[in-house]
Structures are given as C-alpha cells and as structure tokens.
Design a protein around this motif. Structure first.
Motif, PDB file in Angstrom:
ATOM      1  N   UNK A  50       0.829  -1.206   0.000  1.00 19.48           N
ATOM      2  CA  UNK A  50       0.000   0.000   0.000  1.00 19.48           C
ATOM      3  C   UNK A  50       0.859   1.250   0.000  1.00 19.48           C
ATOM      4  N   UNK A  51       1.881   1.252   0.810  1.00 19.37           N
ATOM      5  CA  UNK A  51       2.750   2.421   0.866  1.00 19.37           C
ATOM      6  C   UNK A  51       3.455   2.615  -0.478  1.00 19.37           C
ATOM      7  N   UNK A  58       3.919   8.173  -0.148  1.00 25.26           N
ATOM      8  CA  UNK A  58       3.564   8.340   1.256  1.00 25.26           C
ATOM      9  C   UNK A  58       2.153   7.846   1.502  1.00 25.26           C
ATOM     10  N   UNK A  59       1.923   7.269   2.659  1.00 23.84           N
ATOM     11  CA  UNK A  59       0.578   6.839   3.008  1.00 23.84           C
ATOM     12  C   UNK A  59       0.280   7.224   4.448  1.00 23.84           C
ATOM     13  N   UNK A  99       3.687   7.307   6.370  1.00 18.75           N
ATOM     14  CA  UNK A  99       4.731   6.294   6.221  1.00 18.75           C
ATOM     15  C   UNK A  99       5.197   6.264   4.771  1.00 18.75           C
ATOM     16  N   UNK A 100       6.489   6.063   4.602  1.00 22.78           N
ATOM     17  CA  UNK A 100       7.069   5.995   3.254  1.00 22.78           C
ATOM     18  C   UNK A 100       8.135   4.908   3.232  1.00 22.78           C
TER      19      UNK A 100
ATOM     20  N   UNK B  17      -4.209  10.691   1.044  1.00 20.78           N
ATOM     21  CA  UNK B  17      -3.993  10.458  -0.370  1.00 20.78           C
ATOM     22  C   UNK B  17      -4.413   9.031  -0.670  1.00 20.78           C
ATOM     23  N   UNK B  18      -5.293   8.845  -1.646  1.00 21.16           N
ATOM     24  CA  UNK B  18      -5.827   7.515  -1.874  1.00 21.16           C
ATOM     25  C   UNK B  18      -4.756   6.548  -2.375  1.00 21.16           C
ATOM     26  N   UNK B  19      -4.929   5.320  -2.017  1.00 21.01           N
ATOM     27  CA  UNK B  19      -4.048   4.292  -2.564  1.00 21.01           C
ATOM     28  C   UNK B  19      -4.295   4.235  -4.059  1.00 21.01           C
TER      29      UNK B  19
END
Lengths: 115, 115
Positions: A50-51, A58-59, A99-100, B17-19
DNA sequence: ACCTTTCATTGACAATCGTCGATGATTGGG
DNA sequence: CCCAATCATCGACGATTGTCAATGAAAGGT
C-alpha cells in the motif's frame, strides 16, 4: 602433501561436496533475516504494498487502517515493526502520521536474492 | 461532477492520499509472506546461502549440519521448512539427503521487490 | 542377521508473535 | 480551556516458533 588423513579423505569423497565459498557471514545472515522476518506476515506485506503504491510514496495511517480489518493498535504495531526493520520511515505532520518506503531498502534486499 | 460530497472531499484532501493502485491481493500477500517468513531466521538464511554456494548447487546435510552449531534435528527442521516454503528441494541418494535451490524461486522473490 | 550411519520425526519447553481492548500523548479546533 | 481526533504504547491472551533430547526409519557394510 604426504600423510594426508586417508579416513577423512575418503569420507569426504564419498559424501560431502565442500561448501565452495560465498557463504554468508553470521552477522549478515542475522541482518538479512531480520528484514525478511519483518516481511514474513501477510498484513505487513500488504502494508508495504500500500505504501509503495500510494501517490507520492507516502501513506497516511488513516488510509492503511481502514482497508485492513484490524484494530488500529495492531496496524500501528505492524507499521512500527516495519520502521524498526529499516523498511519504512515515519513522519508526523500535524495530527497525522505518514509512512514511506526507505529509499533503496527493497531493491537492496532484492539484490541479495539474485543469482 | 457536481454534487460531490463536500465533507468527504475536504476530509480526503486534508488527510488522505488515496491508494493509487497496484495494491497486492490478499492471496498473493499471504503467499509472499510465507516465503519471506521462511527466510526470516538467521539459520535458514545461512542454509540457503550454503546450498546456493555449494558446488553443483547441491549440499548434503552432513555439510550443513557440522558448520551450524545446532542439533541435527533442529537443522533438519529448518531444512524441512525451506522445502515446504518452496525454496529448496530434497533428494535422497543412498543414505544421504541432498538439498538444492528450487530453480528460479529466489529470483522470483527478488522480482516482487523491484520498483 | 546384526550393527552403524544418516536423517526425519516426535514430545516437550521457554520464548516470541499477532491480536485485542484500553490507556496515553499530541495536535487542532471551538 | 476543554473537547475531539489521530495515532502510539501498554497489558494480556492464545498461538506459533526455535530448540533440544530421544526415538524412529531406511540404507550400507560386515
């Protein structure tokens, strides 16, 4: 070389091909295993994915949390493990945590798996 | 697009920010995690390294055992896990067991880590 | 036939792991 | 100044893991 030990010689010849070299050192094995261990859980694989797939690299936890069907504390725990393993970075901006991927961490791991 | 839901919009804009896509499927995440989990132990990393570095791509348990300072049963257990994970193959020839890398298994894993 | 060697399997134990619920720490807004 | 939201941390629990000693299975040599 006279007087080689014949017993050992024949034993080796009949059974064992010696490790020819390139065997990993203990310290490196432990370091590698720690990273692989961090990726040895389906939830953490999904988190990394996902990240990696999120825009800008970035997530936010709010994203990751809601698509995982796990308690918020559990997701935070998994993210903490990935950070501790050197695979993710955490940055707090305001109330949110982002998170990245650690740049180059996954490619470096991939390198160790190549022939 | 008129009539978009403003609350959701601003919330998304302020935080998330969307996946963007490419997120791994549950089934694939589990399969990947199983392999990484098998490599998530220093002893098993060393075993893989020894097999990979051994002449002919094959290693006998007698080799692996004596350089690991672990009981024979424990080493056999670790080797069994690596076989079950699809990373090693086992072939019995006479009294001896030989382990070899599953062709392409490690490169396939490396592929999943590339950008 | 016996004994030895090689290796997998079993049973047992402490340690670690994944998960949850609850609590704590910061930040931002009214 | 208090309240709500976001996220990390803690305590607890069942489950899994890594390890050993002991046993079992199969092959080879004498």
């Amino acid at each position: 070389m006279p007087h080689a030990l014949p017993v050992l010689d024949t034993a080796a010849a009949s059974c064992c091909s010696p490790i020819t070299g390139g065997v990993i050192a203990d310290h490196d094995a432990a370091a590698l295993a720690a990273k692989f261990k961090a990726m040895g859980d389906p939830t953490r694989v999904k988190l990394l994915s996902m990240v990696a797939a999120s825009g800008g690299g970035e997530a936010c936890v709010c994203d990751l949390n809601e698509s995982l069907d796990l308690s918020q504390g559990t997701v935070s725990h998994h993210l903490g493990l990935l950070v501790k393993a050197g695979l993710l970075t955490r940055t707090k901006r305001g109330t949110w945590s982002y998170y990245a991927l650690v740049p180059g961490a996954l490619p470096a791991l991939a390198e160790t798996l190549q022939v």
